[in-house]
Design a protein around this motif. Structure first.
Motif, PDB file in Angstrom:
ATOM      1  N   SER A 255     117.465 101.411 107.924  1.00 17.85           N
ATOM      2  CA  SER A 255     116.632 100.876 106.867  1.00 17.85           C
ATOM      3  C   SER A 255     116.277  99.432 107.182  1.00 17.85           C
ATOM      4  O   SER A 255     116.784  98.849 108.134  1.00 17.85           O
ATOM      5  N   THR A 256     115.403  98.890 106.347  1.00 17.48           N
ATOM      6  CA  THR A 256     115.059  97.481 106.437  1.00 17.48           C
ATOM      7  C   THR A 256     115.010  96.939 105.023  1.00 17.48           C
ATOM      8  O   THR A 256     114.842  97.690 104.066  1.00 17.48           O
ATOM      9  N   GLN A 257     115.176  95.646 104.909  1.00 13.01           N
ATOM     10  CA  GLN A 257     115.136  95.027 103.588  1.00 13.01           C
ATOM     11  C   GLN A 257     113.947  94.087 103.486  1.00 13.01           C
ATOM     12  O   GLN A 257     113.586  93.422 104.452  1.00 13.01           O
ATOM     13  N   ILE A 258     113.366  94.050 102.286  1.00 11.18           N
ATOM     14  CA  ILE A 258     112.275  93.127 101.988  1.00 11.18           C
ATOM     15  C   ILE A 258     112.746  92.220 100.860  1.00 11.18           C
ATOM     16  O   ILE A 258     113.260  92.699  99.843  1.00 11.18           O
ATOM     17  N   LEU A 259     112.593  90.938 101.039  1.00 12.34           N
ATOM     18  CA  LEU A 259     112.929  89.948 100.017  1.00 12.34           C
ATOM     19  C   LEU A 259     111.643  89.301  99.537  1.00 12.34           C
ATOM     20  O   LEU A 259     110.841  88.835 100.346  1.00 12.34           O
ATOM     21  N   PHE A 260     111.449  89.282  98.230  1.00 14.99           N
ATOM     22  CA  PHE A 260     110.281  88.609  97.661  1.00 14.99           C
ATOM     23  C   PHE A 260     110.717  87.198  97.294  1.00 14.99           C
ATOM     24  O   PHE A 260     111.396  86.976  96.303  1.00 14.99           O
ATOM     25  N   ALA A 261     110.332  86.249  98.140  1.00 18.09           N
ATOM     26  CA  ALA A 261     110.665  84.836  97.929  1.00 18.09           C
ATOM     27  C   ALA A 261     109.357  84.057  97.900  1.00 18.09           C
ATOM     28  O   ALA A 261     108.893  83.545  98.909  1.00 18.09           O
ATOM     29  N   PRO A 262     108.723  83.966  96.721  1.00 16.50           N
ATOM     30  CA  PRO A 262     107.403  83.349  96.644  1.00 16.50           C
ATOM     31  C   PRO A 262     107.445  81.836  96.837  1.00 16.50           C
ATOM     32  O   PRO A 262     108.458  81.200  96.638  1.00 16.50           O
ATOM     33  N   SER A 263     106.304  81.330  97.231  1.00 20.15           N
ATOM     34  CA  SER A 263     106.136  79.880  97.355  1.00 20.15           C
ATOM     35  C   SER A 263     105.066  79.456  96.349  1.00 20.15           C
ATOM     36  O   SER A 263     104.365  80.300  95.797  1.00 20.15           O
ATOM     37  N   PRO A 264     104.894  78.149  96.123  1.00 20.90           N
ATOM     38  CA  PRO A 264     103.883  77.696  95.150  1.00 20.90           C
ATOM     39  C   PRO A 264     102.456  78.061  95.554  1.00 20.90           C
ATOM     40  O   PRO A 264     101.556  78.055  94.722  1.00 20.90           O
ATOM     41  N   ASN A 265     102.228  78.420  96.805  1.00 13.03           N
ATOM     42  CA  ASN A 265     100.876  78.683  97.299  1.00 13.03           C
ATOM     43  C   ASN A 265     100.409  80.125  97.098  1.00 13.03           C
ATOM     44  O   ASN A 265      99.302  80.463  97.493  1.00 13.03           O
ATOM     45  N   ILE A 266     101.242  80.994  96.551  1.00 17.75           N
ATOM     46  CA  ILE A 266     100.822  82.386  96.404  1.00 17.75           C
ATOM     47  C   ILE A 266     100.368  82.646  94.975  1.00 17.75           C
ATOM     48  O   ILE A 266     100.795  81.988  94.026  1.00 17.75           O
ATOM     49  N   SER A 267      99.478  83.643  94.848  1.00 17.84           N
ATOM     50  CA  SER A 267      98.900  83.927  93.538  1.00 17.84           C
ATOM     51  C   SER A 267      99.446  85.202  92.907  1.00 17.84           C
ATOM     52  O   SER A 267      99.031  85.568  91.821  1.00 17.84           O
ATOM     53  N   PHE A 268     100.363  85.898  93.554  1.00 20.72           N
ATOM     54  CA  PHE A 268     100.887  87.134  92.984  1.00 20.72           C
ATOM     55  C   PHE A 268     102.291  86.909  92.433  1.00 20.72           C
ATOM     56  O   PHE A 268     103.001  86.002  92.842  1.00 20.72           O
ATOM     57  N   THR A 269     102.676  87.767  91.495  1.00 23.33           N
ATOM     58  CA  THR A 269     103.988  87.623  90.849  1.00 23.33           C
ATOM     59  C   THR A 269     104.872  88.847  91.064  1.00 23.33           C
ATOM     60  O   THR A 269     106.049  88.817  90.733  1.00 23.33           O
TER      61      THR A 269
END
Length: 183
Positions: free
Chosen positions: A2-16
């Motif tokens: 398997s693989t893991q995905i981490l959602f670690a947003p930065s101030p420059n992204i527009s999605f939540t």
């Protein structure tokens, strides 16, 4: 696997949030600082804002089976991996549990389902192997070997060596007695 995905947003992204789909079926939805573990498969990521509107291009990717690995054995004893083979050697292929392994030799298109191959003839051998499970395949991996086994068997070398030593001894004894006889 398997693989893991981490959602670690930065101030420059527009999605939540990120929607993860496999075969058009929603598998998981990630919000900030969440992790998803994905099994082997084909996935699509959709990037959405709080209202559920897609705000960025979709991204598709695959989680693949790992490549096949090998171990070498001589007389059922594992040896260190080497590309130069000097005696009959069995190459054993390893993949994920439950996978089928396919092997071809010298880039031949004919593939055989097997978990081992014996290197027993002199020459250059290229073994190409991959594994399949649940309809998914790993990338093909090439393993290169140069088989340089002695043409003369060890017992023949030993026999010739013993005969040579005996002949030398006889020659020395004869020369010794010839020397004493003339004196």
């Amino acid at each position: 696997n398997s693989t893991q995905i981490l959602f670690a947003p930065s101030p420059n992204i527009s999605f939540t949030k990120i929607e993860i789909l496999e075969n058009e079926q929603l598998v998981d939805t990630l919000s900030t600082a969440q992790i998803a573990t994905l099994q082997v498969g084909n996935y699509l990521l959709k990037f959405k804002d709080n209202a559920g509107t897609e705000v960025q291009d979709q991204v598709s990717f695959k989680v693949m089976l790992p490549q096949v690995t090998v171990k070498l054995f001589v007389n059922d004893v594992e040896i260190e991996y080497t590309s130069v083979i000097t005696q009959n050697t069995v190459v054993k292929f390893y993949g994920v549990d439950g996978a089928e392994i396919f092997v071809s030799t010298n880039k031949n298109s004919t593939q055989t389902k097997t978990s081992e191959f014996e290197l027993n003839q002199n020459g250059t051998i290229v073994l190409t192997a991959y594994q399949t499970k649940d309809g998914y395949s790993s990338n093909k991996t090439n393993f290169y070997f140069s088989v340089e086994k002695s043409v003369v068997q060890n017992w023949i070398v030993a026999f010739v060596g013993i005969v040579g030593i005996v002949l030398l001894f006889v020659v020395f004894v004869v020369l010794f007695f010839l020397g004493k006889w003339r004196a």
